[in-house]
Design a protein around this motif. Structure first.
Motif, PDB file in Angstrom:
ATOM      1  N   ILE A 576      31.578  61.625  32.273  1.00  0.00           N
ATOM      2  CA  ILE A 576      32.001  60.254  31.975  1.00  0.00           C
ATOM      3  C   ILE A 576      32.305  59.543  33.293  1.00  0.00           C
ATOM      4  CG2 ILE A 576      33.777  58.825  30.897  1.00  0.00           C
ATOM      5  CD1 ILE A 576      34.083  61.007  28.782  1.00  0.00           C
ATOM      6  N   VAL A 577      31.728  58.347  33.462  1.00  0.00           N
ATOM      7  CA  VAL A 577      31.971  57.526  34.652  1.00  0.00           C
ATOM      8  C   VAL A 577      33.093  56.540  34.333  1.00  0.00           C
ATOM      9  CG1 VAL A 577      31.005  55.904  36.327  1.00  0.00           C
ATOM     10  CG2 VAL A 577      29.573  57.736  35.377  1.00  0.00           C
ATOM     11  N   ILE A 578      34.185  56.602  35.103  1.00  0.00           N
ATOM     12  CA  ILE A 578      35.362  55.758  34.847  1.00  0.00           C
ATOM     13  C   ILE A 578      35.331  54.557  35.789  1.00  0.00           C
ATOM     14  CG2 ILE A 578      37.880  55.662  34.840  1.00  0.00           C
ATOM     15  CD1 ILE A 578      37.898  58.642  34.185  1.00  0.00           C
ATOM     16  N   HIS A 579      35.453  53.363  35.233  1.00  0.00           N
ATOM     17  CA  HIS A 579      35.485  52.120  36.013  1.00  0.00           C
ATOM     18  C   HIS A 579      36.885  51.507  35.876  1.00  0.00           C
ATOM     19  CE1 HIS A 579      31.066  52.249  36.203  1.00  0.00           C
ATOM     20  NE2 HIS A 579      31.137  52.643  34.932  1.00  0.00           N
ATOM     21  N   GLN A 580      37.454  51.116  36.993  1.00  0.00           N
ATOM     22  CA  GLN A 580      38.794  50.510  36.995  1.00  0.00           C
ATOM     23  C   GLN A 580      38.727  49.071  37.493  1.00  0.00           C
ATOM     24  OE1 GLN A 580      41.556  52.809  39.261  1.00  0.00           O
ATOM     25  NE2 GLN A 580      41.537  54.557  37.875  1.00  0.00           N
ATOM     26  N   LYS A 581      39.417  48.190  36.796  1.00  0.00           N
ATOM     27  CA  LYS A 581      39.590  46.801  37.219  1.00  0.00           C
ATOM     28  C   LYS A 581      41.055  46.439  36.964  1.00  0.00           C
ATOM     29  CE  LYS A 581      37.761  42.135  36.654  1.00  0.00           C
ATOM     30  NZ  LYS A 581      36.866  41.262  35.862  1.00  0.00           N
ATOM     31  N   LEU A 582      41.896  46.846  37.918  1.00  0.00           N
ATOM     32  CA  LEU A 582      43.344  46.721  37.739  1.00  0.00           C
ATOM     33  C   LEU A 582      43.866  45.508  38.484  1.00  0.00           C
ATOM     34  CD1 LEU A 582      44.273  50.488  38.258  1.00  0.00           C
ATOM     35  CD2 LEU A 582      43.558  49.333  36.162  1.00  0.00           C
ATOM     36  N   ALA A 583      44.663  44.684  37.820  1.00  0.00           N
ATOM     37  CA  ALA A 583      45.223  43.472  38.444  1.00  0.00           C
ATOM     38  C   ALA A 583      46.214  43.869  39.540  1.00  0.00           C
ATOM     39  CB  ALA A 583      45.929  42.609  37.390  1.00  0.00           C
ATOM     40  N   GLU A 584      46.076  43.226  40.715  1.00  0.00           N
ATOM     41  CA  GLU A 584      46.945  43.575  41.845  1.00  0.00           C
ATOM     42  C   GLU A 584      48.381  43.135  41.610  1.00  0.00           C
ATOM     43  OE1 GLU A 584      45.280  42.032  45.389  1.00  0.00           O
ATOM     44  OE2 GLU A 584      43.489  43.320  45.326  1.00  0.00           O
ATOM     45  N   ASP A 585      48.578  42.021  40.929  1.00  0.00           N
ATOM     46  CA  ASP A 585      49.924  41.472  40.735  1.00  0.00           C
ATOM     47  C   ASP A 585      50.432  41.731  39.307  1.00  0.00           C
ATOM     48  OD1 ASP A 585      48.043  39.893  39.556  1.00  0.00           O
ATOM     49  OD2 ASP A 585      48.997  37.989  40.067  1.00  0.00           O
ATOM     50  N   LEU A 586      50.112  42.910  38.759  1.00  0.00           N
ATOM     51  CA  LEU A 586      50.456  43.203  37.376  1.00  0.00           C
ATOM     52  C   LEU A 586      51.971  43.229  37.188  1.00  0.00           C
ATOM     53  CD1 LEU A 586      48.943  43.926  34.747  1.00  0.00           C
ATOM     54  CD2 LEU A 586      49.496  46.322  35.224  1.00  0.00           C
ATOM     55  N   PHE A 587      52.423  42.642  36.065  1.00  0.00           N
ATOM     56  CA  PHE A 587      53.852  42.619  35.765  1.00  0.00           C
ATOM     57  C   PHE A 587      54.383  44.043  35.571  1.00  0.00           C
ATOM     58  CE2 PHE A 587      52.959  38.323  33.621  1.00  0.00           C
ATOM     59  CZ  PHE A 587      53.254  37.647  34.783  1.00  0.00           C
ATOM     60  N   VAL A 588      55.694  44.209  35.800  1.00  0.00           N
ATOM     61  CA  VAL A 588      56.377  45.472  35.490  1.00  0.00           C
ATOM     62  C   VAL A 588      56.682  45.501  33.992  1.00  0.00           C
ATOM     63  CG1 VAL A 588      58.499  46.788  35.915  1.00  0.00           C
ATOM     64  CG2 VAL A 588      57.335  45.642  37.810  1.00  0.00           C
ATOM     65  N   ILE A 589      56.662  46.710  33.408  1.00  0.00           N
ATOM     66  CA  ILE A 589      57.061  46.868  32.001  1.00  0.00           C
ATOM     67  C   ILE A 589      58.209  47.870  31.934  1.00  0.00           C
ATOM     68  CG2 ILE A 589      54.777  46.299  31.118  1.00  0.00           C
ATOM     69  CD1 ILE A 589      54.350  49.307  30.641  1.00  0.00           C
ATOM     70  N   GLU A 590      59.042  47.753  30.889  1.00  0.00           N
ATOM     71  CA  GLU A 590      60.102  48.720  30.634  1.00  0.00           C
ATOM     72  C   GLU A 590      59.647  49.601  29.483  1.00  0.00           C
ATOM     73  OE1 GLU A 590      64.037  47.273  30.242  1.00  0.00           O
ATOM     74  OE2 GLU A 590      63.884  45.882  31.920  1.00  0.00           O
ATOM     75  N   GLY A 615      28.947  58.781  29.325  1.00  0.00           N
ATOM     76  CA  GLY A 615      28.908  57.324  29.237  1.00  0.00           C
ATOM     77  C   GLY A 615      29.894  56.694  30.204  1.00  0.00           C
ATOM     78  N   ASP A 616      30.214  55.425  29.942  1.00  0.00           N
ATOM     79  CA  ASP A 616      31.115  54.667  30.815  1.00  0.00           C
ATOM     80  C   ASP A 616      32.437  54.426  30.101  1.00  0.00           C
ATOM     81  OD1 ASP A 616      29.247  54.459  32.856  1.00  0.00           O
ATOM     82  OD2 ASP A 616      28.338  52.677  31.971  1.00  0.00           O
ATOM     83  N   LEU A 617      33.527  54.670  30.839  1.00  0.00           N
ATOM     84  CA  LEU A 617      34.875  54.364  30.344  1.00  0.00           C
ATOM     85  C   LEU A 617      35.435  53.266  31.250  1.00  0.00           C
ATOM     86  CD1 LEU A 617      37.289  54.914  28.515  1.00  0.00           C
ATOM     87  CD2 LEU A 617      38.015  56.690  30.109  1.00  0.00           C
ATOM     88  N   ILE A 618      35.636  52.063  30.682  1.00  0.00           N
ATOM     89  CA  ILE A 618      36.099  50.907  31.462  1.00  0.00           C
ATOM     90  C   ILE A 618      37.581  50.690  31.196  1.00  0.00           C
ATOM     91  CG2 ILE A 618      35.837  48.428  31.855  1.00  0.00           C
ATOM     92  CD1 ILE A 618      32.916  49.842  30.280  1.00  0.00           C
ATOM     93  N   LEU A 619      38.366  50.662  32.277  1.00  0.00           N
ATOM     94  CA  LEU A 619      39.812  50.446  32.195  1.00  0.00           C
ATOM     95  C   LEU A 619      40.141  49.158  32.937  1.00  0.00           C
ATOM     96  CD1 LEU A 619      40.968  54.086  33.068  1.00  0.00           C
ATOM     97  CD2 LEU A 619      40.499  53.138  30.805  1.00  0.00           C
ATOM     98  N   GLU A 620      40.853  48.269  32.273  1.00  0.00           N
ATOM     99  CA  GLU A 620      41.186  46.976  32.883  1.00  0.00           C
ATOM    100  C   GLU A 620      42.621  46.592  32.515  1.00  0.00           C
ATOM    101  OE1 GLU A 620      39.695  42.280  32.916  1.00  0.00           O
ATOM    102  OE2 GLU A 620      38.557  43.829  31.825  1.00  0.00           O
ATOM    103  N   THR A 621      43.347  46.031  33.521  1.00  0.00           N
ATOM    104  CA  THR A 621      44.689  45.505  33.271  1.00  0.00           C
ATOM    105  C   THR A 621      44.753  44.065  33.765  1.00  0.00           C
ATOM    106  OG1 THR A 621      45.547  46.279  35.407  1.00  0.00           O
ATOM    107  CG2 THR A 621      45.788  47.768  33.514  1.00  0.00           C
ATOM    108  N   MET A 622      45.586  43.251  33.109  1.00  0.00           N
ATOM    109  CA  MET A 622      45.768  41.868  33.559  1.00  0.00           C
ATOM    110  C   MET A 622      47.062  41.319  32.960  1.00  0.00           C
ATOM    111  SD  MET A 622      43.161  39.538  31.284  1.00  0.00           S
ATOM    112  CE  MET A 622      41.708  40.339  31.918  1.00  0.00           C
ATOM    113  N   ASN A 623      47.540  40.252  33.557  1.00  0.00           N
ATOM    114  CA  ASN A 623      48.709  39.537  33.047  1.00  0.00           C
ATOM    115  C   ASN A 623      48.270  38.484  32.039  1.00  0.00           C
ATOM    116  OD1 ASN A 623      50.508  40.929  34.768  1.00  0.00           O
ATOM    117  ND2 ASN A 623      50.027  39.534  36.450  1.00  0.00           N
ATOM    118  N   VAL A 624      48.951  38.405  30.886  1.00  0.00           N
ATOM    119  CA  VAL A 624      48.614  37.431  29.837  1.00  0.00           C
ATOM    120  C   VAL A 624      49.918  36.862  29.270  1.00  0.00           C
ATOM    121  CG1 VAL A 624      46.429  38.556  29.259  1.00  0.00           C
ATOM    122  CG2 VAL A 624      48.520  39.222  28.066  1.00  0.00           C
TER     123      VAL A 624
END
Length: 852
Positions: A576-590, A615-624
């Motif tokens: 499995i090929v892992i793709h990361q698209k992680l937001a640099e300024d992601l909020f902290v969570i508790e 296959g491909d595993l796509i991981l993405e984080t963002m602020n919303v």
């Protein structure tokens, strides 16, 4: 000889004389200065050295006499006073040291004067020898007196020796004064010689300067006369030529520059005469040509007059036609100045002919058109503009212009005509008003019909929306009831399951305390303990689904957990090929980090199982924000969120599978390959953290999970590690739990490590035990869920008995809800069932050692 040569020779003669005079003056002054410097370098230092020499000699004599006198008086008058004797002895030593210092200074000054005599005044050597002898005699007498004083033999003949010593002193002083006086006289004589030399040098310089000045005047007069006389002749000859006498010549015969200038002057006079004759011939020739040109010019003037008359006739005809024309006619030059306007144009503009000429025609136009008129003059097909009279009357006109040029094709400006279209404009405006009125009537009727149609559509839409809302609310209610029912069931099962695991874990912990690692049952007991942890994970999933699985909440960085866990997972599933698209300024969570890791791992495993061939595993984080969350089964609370997307390219799911994807024990895997609690625990954990999760999938097109968790403004804290070592202490613990097996195991475990233990199976019993033994009990381990009286109520009653009571709360559920409320009221800690003796002892120690 040429002039510049004469000037150079005269300059050299004067310079040589000045140089000789200057040299004699400098030489005389230098000799005098050298003599004075020699006297100054010798006489002044010699006088200073002799003064020092005299002073040192006199100090030797006076100090020696003082030394001898003190000793003599001491022997005569103070023989019996011990302290006075010591004082005089100390004074003797000081004076003797002073005498030796003065002798040293005397010898140094004598040596300096001897050097000066040898260098500058050998004739004074006889005087030097006399001073040396007298000085030696003084030193010898001083030493003799000092020795006699030490031997105590100074009383006899002291007066005679003192008088002889003073005579030597006077002779020495006179000899030094004689030499000083002689040195001063020599210095004064040399100074007088210097002054005489300087006076002689001054006289020589003055005489030399006078002689040089007279010589310079004579040489200048000679050179000036040899130059000015020929120049005067040239001036007179130039004056004659200026009067017209071109035959004048000079008779200067010389080979210098003035002679060359005279030859050039004579040659110029010859050339001037020749050019004058030639000029007279040219003047005569051009005079004849001018006479011919004058005749020709008269003919041209007559022809031009006839042409101008024809042009005037043509202009008059133009003026007559323009004056009678019903159109406004005007002529504008290239400088935009008006050259002509007819009567009709003046009527439209409301001004006279004279007012319109020049720049005045602009004032006849409407102010809004006066600036743009220049851009319209070149239009090929004409243009519209307005006139405005001083009274305010406005006239519309249609103008056409045509460029004018002269016979050579040069532009001369424009000629234009203006047609009055005011009446046509008025008719156009009335027509426009009728058309606008009709359009307004049509719009009003159309608006009425549209409004009726919109009202009908709104009623139909409201009915459809009401039906959709009813269906949506029904689906939400059904979903919530189903989840709540299954969650309650799952929570109860997990609670009882944890109590069973607690009994097994406690007995294993007690057995492990009594045996070492070499015992044959040690590995088996460790294996059982590992299986207990597997059971704990299973109960955690059940509690997670029941929204009761959040145990240790703290600020965390989701990106860090996603990155670390995905890297570890990728090493085990290399297909499995892992793709990361992680937001640099992601909020902290508790959140509970272990529960978040469980969510991620379950989603990763679910995605991997959907891609058996890779296959491909796509991981993405963002602020919303809550506005970005759109799902049919919930309405998110307002605020900031972080979004985690887990997307795979696997086999996907059909609609029926999606509807049951979060149900406990539902699985599409084969028997034995899954419990069906993975995604249900994901749902419960996200819900317990105040978040939301949705899923999108189509068969053979992959699946996408989106997790939304509330953002926090808290800062991430550094993690601390708890020791696994059993802490042995001698303290008293009250264990309160309705499960007898938990009481027994806690008592056995704590007593094994040195604690004294009280147990109670209900809240009432616990309160009574604590009331009687509160001075002995150091800490209470309190179960949160008990019949009749809950752990929270028990804690409040005990708190009333002792405000400083220390309580460790235990439960199979999480720290949320009632547990969090008890902790907020002052409870000291929380421990999750099932726990082993290591964790229990560490928690108790942490609370007991914590400062209030």
């Amino acid at each position: 000889m040429k002039i510049y040569q004469k000037l150079i020779i005269g300059y050299l003669i004067v310079t040589l004389m000045v140089g000789i005079v200057g040299y004699l003056g400098i030489l005389t002054t230098g000799l005098a200065k050298e003599g004075y410097n020699e006297a100054a370098h010798h006489t002044i230092p010699a006088i200073n050295v002799l003064s020092n020499l005299k002073f040192s000699g006199l100090r030797i004599v006076s100090s020696t006499i003082e030394f001898s006198f003190l000793r003599t008086e001491k022997q005569v008058s103070d023989k019996d006073i011990e302290q006075a004797d010591k004082d005089i002895e100390q004074a003797d030593k000081d004076i003797e040291r002073l005498i030796n210092q003065e002798i040293a200074l005397y010898n140094e000054a004598l040596k300096q004067y001897e050097d000066l005599v040898n260098r500058f005044s050998p004739a004074h050597y006889e005087h030097l020898q006399r001073i040396r002898n007298l000085g030696l005699r003084i030193q010898e007498t001083s030493k003799e007196l000092i020795n006699l004083k030490r031997q105590g033999k100074l009383e006899s003949g002291f007066i005679e020796k003192k008088e002889a010593f003073e005579k030597d002193e006077k002779a020495f002083s006179d000899a030094v004064d004689f030499i000083i006086l002689k040195e001063q006289k020599d210095f004064i004589n040399k100074k007088k010689q210097l002054e005489s030399s300087l006076e002689a040098s001054t006289i020589i310089i003055i005489l030399g300067a006078l002689i040089s000045a007279i010589a310079a005047i004579l040489i200048g007069a000679f050179i000036s006369r040899s130059i000015s006389k020929p120049i005067i002749k040239l001036r007179d000859a130039a004056g004659e030529i200026g009067k017209g006498n071109l035959d004048t010549r000079t008779d200067i015969k010389s080979k210098n520059e003035i002679g060359q200038l005279a030859d050039s002057f004579n040659k110029m006079a010859e050339d001037l005469k020749r050019y004058h004759n030639h000029l007279e011939e040219l003047v005569e020739k051009h005079a004849a040509e001018l006479r011919d040109a004058n005749e020709h010019l008269k003919q041209e003037i007559n022809e031009r007059k006839r042409t101008e008359q024809a042009m005037w006739n043509s202009k008059e005809r133009f003026r007559s036609l323009a004056a009678m024309a019903p159109l406004g006619i005007y002529v504008i030059d290239d400088d935009r100045r008006c050259q002509y306007v007819n009567k009709r144009w003046c009527e439209m503009a409301g001004m006279s002919y004279e007012e319109a000429l020049g720049d005045g025609w602009i004032r006849g136009l409407h102010p809004d058109d006066s600036e743009s008129i220049f851009d319209k003059l070149n239009r090929k097909w004409g243009f519209e503009h307005r006139f405005q009279t001083p009274e305010g009357k406005i006239t519309w006109a249609f103008g056409v212009t045509n460029p004018m040029s002269d016979a050579n094709g040069q532009s001369m400006g424009f000629v234009g005509i203006d047609l009055d279209i005011t009446e046509r404009k008025r008719l156009d405006e009335e027509l426009e008003k009728h058309r606008n009125h009709l359009e307004e009537m049509v719009k009003e009727r159309t608006a009425e019909l549209t409004k009726v149609n919109e009202e009908l559509e709104a009623e139909i839409s409201e009915q459809k929306q009401a039906e959709k809302e009813t269906q949506k609310l029904g689906a939400k209610l059904q979903m919530a009831q189903k989840m709540e029912a299954i969650g309650t069931l799952s929570g109860g099962i997990a609670h009882n399951f944890n109590n069973l695991l607690m009994g097994i874990q406690g007995n294993i912990s007690l057995m492990l305390i009594d045996i070492d690692s070499l015992h044959p049952y040690y590995k088996r007991l460790k294996t059982i303990e590992e299986q207990i942890q597997s059971g704990v994970k299973l109960s955690s999933q059940l509690l997670g689904y029941a929204s009761k699985g959040k145990y240790e909440v703290k600020p965390i960085n989701l990106n860090q957990i996603v990155n670390e866990l995905s890297n570890t997972f990728g090493q085990t599933r290399k297909e499995i090929v892992i793709h990361q698209k992680l937001a640099e300024d992601l909020f902290v969570i508790e959140a509970d980090q272990r529960q978040v890791e469980q969510v991620l791992l379950n989603l990763f495993v679910n995605a991997a199982d959907a891609m058996p061939g890779g296959g491909d595993l796509i991981l993405e984080t963002m602020n919303v924000t809550h506005k970005d969350i759109k799902y049919k089964f919930y309405e998110p609370k307002a605020g900031n969120y972080i979004m985690l997307m887990v997307k795979d390219t696997g086999i996907g799911m059909d609609k029926s599978t999606i509807e049951r994807i979060f149900d406990p024990f539902f699985t599409t895997k084969e028997m034995g390959r899954g419990t069906g609690l993975g995604l249900s625990s994901v749902y419960g954990i996200i819900k317990a953290h105040g978040g939301y999760i949705d899923v999108e999938s189509r068969e053979k097109q992959g699946t996408t999970f989106r997790v939304y968790l509330p953002a926090s403004k808290s800062k991430i804290l550094k993690a601390t590690k708890t020791s696994d070592r059993v802490i042995k202490k001698t303290r008293t613990v009250l264990v309160v739990d309705d499960e007898e097996v938990v009481q027994v195991l806690c008592r056995g475990s704590l007593e094994t490590i040195g604690y004294r233990v009280f147990t109670a199976k209900s809240g009432e019993e616990a309160i009574e035990l604590y009331r009687k033994n509160q001075d002995e009990i150091d800490i209470v381990v309190l179960d949160m869920i008990m019949p009749n009286m809950s752990g929270g109520e028990v804690y409040d009653r005990m708190k009333e008995l002792n405000a400083d009571i220390k309580v460790l709360l235990s439960s199979s559920y999480s720290m949320e809800g009632e547990a969090a409320a008890i902790l907020n009221r002052g409870c000291d800690g929380f421990i999750r069932k099932p726990f082993n003796i290591n964790v229990l002892s560490a928690k108790i120690r942490e609370i007991l050692e914590k400062k209030k």
